[in-house]
Design an enzyme around this catalytic site. Structure first.
Site, PDB file in Angstrom:
ATOM      1  N   LYS A  22       0.839  -1.215   0.000  1.00 19.39           N
ATOM      2  CA  LYS A  22       0.000   0.000   0.000  1.00 19.39           C
ATOM      3  C   LYS A  22       0.868   1.257   0.000  1.00 19.39           C
ATOM      4  O   LYS A  22       0.646   2.154  -0.809  1.00 19.39           O
ATOM      5  CB  LYS A  22      -0.900  -0.002   1.237  1.00 19.39           C
ATOM      6  CG  LYS A  22      -1.532   1.339   1.543  1.00 19.39           C
ATOM      7  CD  LYS A  22      -2.187   1.344   2.898  1.00 19.39           C
ATOM      8  CE  LYS A  22      -2.530   2.726   3.382  1.00 19.39           C
ATOM      9  NZ  LYS A  22      -1.392   3.553   3.799  1.00 19.39           N
ATOM     10  N   ASN A  23       1.847   1.320   0.897  1.00 22.87           N
ATOM     11  CA  ASN A  23       2.591   2.565   1.041  1.00 22.87           C
ATOM     12  C   ASN A  23       3.513   2.852  -0.144  1.00 22.87           C
ATOM     13  O   ASN A  23       3.950   3.993  -0.311  1.00 22.87           O
ATOM     14  CB  ASN A  23       3.368   2.585   2.367  1.00 22.87           C
ATOM     15  CG  ASN A  23       2.435   2.805   3.546  1.00 22.87           C
ATOM     16  OD1 ASN A  23       1.246   3.110   3.363  1.00 22.87           O
ATOM     17  ND2 ASN A  23       2.960   2.639   4.754  1.00 22.87           N
ATOM     18  N   CYS A 116      -5.295   8.627   8.605  1.00 21.92           N
ATOM     19  CA  CYS A 116      -5.600   8.190   9.978  1.00 21.92           C
ATOM     20  C   CYS A 116      -5.207   9.251  10.997  1.00 21.92           C
ATOM     21  O   CYS A 116      -4.174   9.910  10.850  1.00 21.92           O
ATOM     22  CB  CYS A 116      -4.829   6.909  10.289  1.00 21.92           C
ATOM     23  SG  CYS A 116      -5.374   5.481   9.361  1.00 21.92           S
ATOM     24  N   ARG A 121       0.545  15.023  12.418  1.00 20.59           N
ATOM     25  CA  ARG A 121       0.893  14.811  11.005  1.00 20.59           C
ATOM     26  C   ARG A 121       1.086  16.111  10.204  1.00 20.59           C
ATOM     27  O   ARG A 121       0.429  16.340   9.186  1.00 20.59           O
ATOM     28  CB  ARG A 121      -0.138  13.893  10.313  1.00 20.59           C
ATOM     29  CG  ARG A 121      -0.395  12.621  11.078  1.00 20.59           C
ATOM     30  CD  ARG A 121      -1.118  11.578  10.289  1.00 20.59           C
ATOM     31  NE  ARG A 121      -0.212  10.805   9.450  1.00 20.59           N
ATOM     32  CZ  ARG A 121      -0.574   9.747   8.733  1.00 20.59           C
ATOM     33  NH1 ARG A 121      -1.814   9.338   8.752  1.00 20.59           N
ATOM     34  NH2 ARG A 121       0.310   9.104   8.001  1.00 20.59           N
ATOM     35  N   ASP A 304       3.837   0.768  12.169  1.00 17.69           N
ATOM     36  CA  ASP A 304       2.593   0.207  11.627  1.00 17.69           C
ATOM     37  C   ASP A 304       2.343  -1.231  12.102  1.00 17.69           C
ATOM     38  O   ASP A 304       1.242  -1.751  11.903  1.00 17.69           O
ATOM     39  CB  ASP A 304       2.615   0.246  10.094  1.00 17.69           C
ATOM     40  CG  ASP A 304       2.512   1.664   9.551  1.00 17.69           C
ATOM     41  OD1 ASP A 304       2.343   2.595  10.363  1.00 17.69           O
ATOM     42  OD2 ASP A 304       2.607   1.838   8.322  1.00 17.69           O
ATOM     43  N   ARG A 396      -8.957   0.193   3.693  1.00 16.59           N
ATOM     44  CA  ARG A 396      -8.064   1.138   3.014  1.00 16.59           C
ATOM     45  C   ARG A 396      -6.704   0.505   2.748  1.00 16.59           C
ATOM     46  O   ARG A 396      -5.974   0.950   1.864  1.00 16.59           O
ATOM     47  CB  ARG A 396      -7.844   2.383   3.892  1.00 16.59           C
ATOM     48  CG  ARG A 396      -8.986   3.351   3.880  1.00 16.59           C
ATOM     49  CD  ARG A 396      -8.579   4.669   4.533  1.00 16.59           C
ATOM     50  NE  ARG A 396      -7.189   4.942   4.251  1.00 16.59           N
ATOM     51  CZ  ARG A 396      -6.288   5.289   5.167  1.00 16.59           C
ATOM     52  NH1 ARG A 396      -6.622   5.437   6.416  1.00 16.59           N
ATOM     53  NH2 ARG A 396      -5.040   5.514   4.819  1.00 16.59           N
TER      54      ARG A 396
HETATM   55  C1  UD1 Z   1       4.404   6.872   6.388  1.00 18.64           C
HETATM   56  C2  UD1 Z   1       3.462   5.705   6.231  1.00 18.64           C
HETATM   57  C3  UD1 Z   1       2.846   5.333   7.579  1.00 18.64           C
HETATM   58  C4  UD1 Z   1       3.933   5.100   8.617  1.00 18.64           C
HETATM   59  C5  UD1 Z   1       4.919   6.257   8.652  1.00 18.64           C
HETATM   60  C6  UD1 Z   1       6.107   5.977   9.553  1.00 18.64           C
HETATM   61  C7  UD1 Z   1       2.625   6.081   3.998  1.00 18.64           C
HETATM   62  C8  UD1 Z   1       1.463   6.452   3.147  1.00 18.64           C
HETATM   63  N1  UD1 Z   1       2.406   6.105   5.311  1.00 18.64           N
HETATM   64  O1  UD1 Z   1       3.627   7.973   6.837  1.00 18.64           O
HETATM   65  O2  UD1 Z   1       2.079   4.152   7.393  1.00 18.64           O
HETATM   66  O3  UD1 Z   1       3.344   4.960   9.887  1.00 18.64           O
HETATM   67  O4  UD1 Z   1       5.425   6.534   7.330  1.00 18.64           O
HETATM   68  O5  UD1 Z   1       6.758   4.820   9.152  1.00 18.64           O
HETATM   69  O6  UD1 Z   1       3.690   5.741   3.518  1.00 18.64           O
HETATM   70  N2  UD1 Z   1       6.707  14.746  10.381  1.00 18.64           N
HETATM   71  C9  UD1 Z   1       6.830  16.091  10.634  1.00 18.64           C
HETATM   72  N3  UD1 Z   1       6.771  16.961   9.568  1.00 18.64           N
HETATM   73  C10 UD1 Z   1       6.604  16.516   8.290  1.00 18.64           C
HETATM   74  C11 UD1 Z   1       6.477  15.143   8.049  1.00 18.64           C
HETATM   75  C12 UD1 Z   1       6.526  14.278   9.120  1.00 18.64           C
HETATM   76  O7  UD1 Z   1       6.988  16.525  11.773  1.00 18.64           O
HETATM   77  O8  UD1 Z   1       6.558  17.359   7.382  1.00 18.64           O
HETATM   78  C13 UD1 Z   1       6.744  13.802  11.518  1.00 18.64           C
HETATM   79  C14 UD1 Z   1       5.407  13.083  11.708  1.00 18.64           C
HETATM   80  O9  UD1 Z   1       4.509  13.849  12.482  1.00 18.64           O
HETATM   81  C15 UD1 Z   1       5.848  11.794  12.396  1.00 18.64           C
HETATM   82  C16 UD1 Z   1       7.224  11.531  11.778  1.00 18.64           C
HETATM   83  O10 UD1 Z   1       7.659  12.769  11.206  1.00 18.64           O
HETATM   84  O11 UD1 Z   1       5.994  11.999  13.768  1.00 18.64           O
HETATM   85  C17 UD1 Z   1       7.258  10.464  10.711  1.00 18.64           C
HETATM   86  O12 UD1 Z   1       6.327  10.781   9.713  1.00 18.64           O
HETATM   87  P1  UD1 Z   1       6.481  10.305   8.193  1.00 18.64           P
HETATM   88  O13 UD1 Z   1       7.641   9.370   8.074  1.00 18.64           O
HETATM   89  O14 UD1 Z   1       6.430  11.493   7.332  1.00 18.64           O
HETATM   90  O15 UD1 Z   1       5.153   9.480   8.003  1.00 18.64           O
HETATM   91  P2  UD1 Z   1       4.200   9.452   6.736  1.00 18.64           P
HETATM   92  O16 UD1 Z   1       5.008   9.562   5.496  1.00 18.64           O
HETATM   93  O17 UD1 Z   1       3.041  10.365   6.945  1.00 18.64           O
END
Ligand code: UD1
Length: 417
Positions: A22-23, A116, A121, A304, A396
């Protein structure tokens, strides 16, 4: 609304085949618009997140053809329009259109993404990366406009090794002038899969899978054929199910090294596993030992898989601790595990689980995707009937979950109410 009913306590025997990740899929579909020709991607999972991204492609007048597990994306007639709020809000990964549209047209207009509720986020790292490449970001409420006269390479250091920011910056940088370096990049296998896809189109990306990714901008991206990697989170979820209910359960089409951290924790707990080149055979056992986990970026223990893993901890002897370091709000499944009979207390970002405790079916809620997966694991383990509401979250991310589990002997049904 859909609900799932599970008659638990059954032993599960047979093979479960893992679908495309999915990701990876949710980034590959937006990334495909970067081609000037046509992109074919196979091993696409049939999940609602895939449908939601196809709706966005259609809104942008991109040609989309589905054939069994493949998708053919043709952006030759594409129009760079604003992505409407209802589509932006459907899922988190809609934000990959920001990087892809910016990379292709130097302009993207869309709304803050959904997904979610597992934490605040923010997307600040994505936006800072776009700005470093020369873009200007403006927002009116939830609506974001990211625009550049010209995109140029830059050295970008990510304060957090964010999966989303790493991919989004790659998408924006593939056609930028000159060299971009992303330092402290995320190293998840999905990032390697996206970089390979872009390189197949003609991009020049090196270092994906390490913390330093280099991108040399190119002018043209061509036709390509690509395959989605197997879903390591889906695989890990079924391996945990096997550890609790397998007799034995074979999880097929897996890249075992992608879930090394999970497999070593399962072995530490006493789970007997046979790890093949592309499969894992798992038999449920008794007298599992309590083990502690702490989530971390790849190759650490995947956040996850934290929620499904806590179900195994409820069946292990002694005191286990689970510490969540990525998301602030990822213990929403705990009250429902307690309702099923688990002994768990949560303080700050650590859950303490005392086991083993008998789980008995009751009505629970899938508060988010992986919390929902944990409810399925718990429902299969519990005695009696578990009813899970809000299962849209589960659908999803898990392709044909009911069919796959039914095939190996689970009593599980999906009902529309
Ligand atoms: C992706 C995965 C999700 C997984 C996560 C961590 C997808 C679609 N989703 O989510 O399933 O749980 O990686 O392995 O691939 N952060 C910030 N600022 C930003 C971006 C992120 O502070 O601009 C923080 C987030 O709040 C979080 C951490 O960084 O605490 C990690 O987030 P990130 O790796 O970006 O997760 P996603 O890409 O949203």
């Amino acid at each position: 609304m859909k609900i799932m009913e599970i008659e638990g306590g059954k032993k599960l025997t047979g093979t479960i085949r893992i679908s495309g990740a999915k990701n990876a899929t949710v980034a590959l579909i937006p990334a495909a618009i970067l081609t000037d020709e046509e992109a074919t991607i196979c091993n696409i999972p049939e999940i609602t997140d895939t449908e939601a991204l196809c709706d966005i492609l259609k809104e942008l007048n991109v040609g989309v053809k589905r054939a069994s597990e493949s998708i053919i994306i043709n952006p030759e007639q594409m129009e760079n329009k604003e992505i409407s709020e209802k589509f932006s809000k459907k899922l988190r990964a809609s934000y990959y259109f920001m990087g892809a549209l910016l990379g292709k047209y130097k302009k993207a207009v869309m709304y803050f993404p959904g997904g979610c509720s597992i934490g605040a986020r923010p997307i600040d790292l994505h936006l800072k990366g776009f700005e470093a490449l020369g873009a200007k970001v403006t927002n009116e409420g939830n609506k974001y406009t990211v625009e550049a006269e010209e995109l140029h390479g830059a050295n970008i250091y990510l304060d957090i090794a964010s999966v989303g920011a790493t991919i989004n910056i790659m998408l924006a940088a593939v056609k930028a002038k000159g060299k971009t370096v992303i330092e402290n990049a995320a190293k998840e296998p999905e990032i390697v899969n996206i970089a390979t896809f872009l390189n197949n189109m003609g991009a020049k990306i090196t270092g994906a899978g390490t913390s330093s990714i280099k991108i040399i901008g190119v002018d043209h991206l061509g036709k390509c054929f690509h395959e989605v990697i197997p879903d390591r989170i889906e695989a890990g979820t079924y391996v945990i199910i096997g550890a609790l209910c397998g007799n034995p359960l074979k999880i097929d089409n897996v890249i075992p090294e992608h879930i090394d951290s999970l497999l070593s924790k399962l072995e530490e707990a006493g789970v007997i596993l046979e790890v093949g080149a592309d499969y894992i055979l798992v038999q449920s056992g008794e007298n599992y030992k309590a083990v502690d986990i702490k989530t971390a970026v790849y190759p650490g223990f995947a956040t996850d898989l934290q929620q499904p893993f806590t179900v195994l901890q409820t069946q292990s002897k002694g005191k286990s601790k689970t510490t969540e370091t990525i998301w602030e709000n990822r213990f929403m499944h705990i009250p429902y595990l307690k309702a099923l009979g688990a002994n768990i207390s949560v303080k700050n970002q650590t859950a303490t689980i005392i086991g083993p405790t008998k789980l008995t079916g009751c009505e629970v809620v899938a508060t988010d995707l992986r919390a929902g997966a944990a409810m399925v694991v718990a429902g299969l383990t519990a005695e009696g009937k578990t009813t899970i509401t809000n299962v849209e979250h589960i659908l999803r991310g898990y392709e044909q979950i009911v069919e796959k589990l039914t095939e190996v002997g689970a009593k599980i049904t999906l009902k529309e109410i």
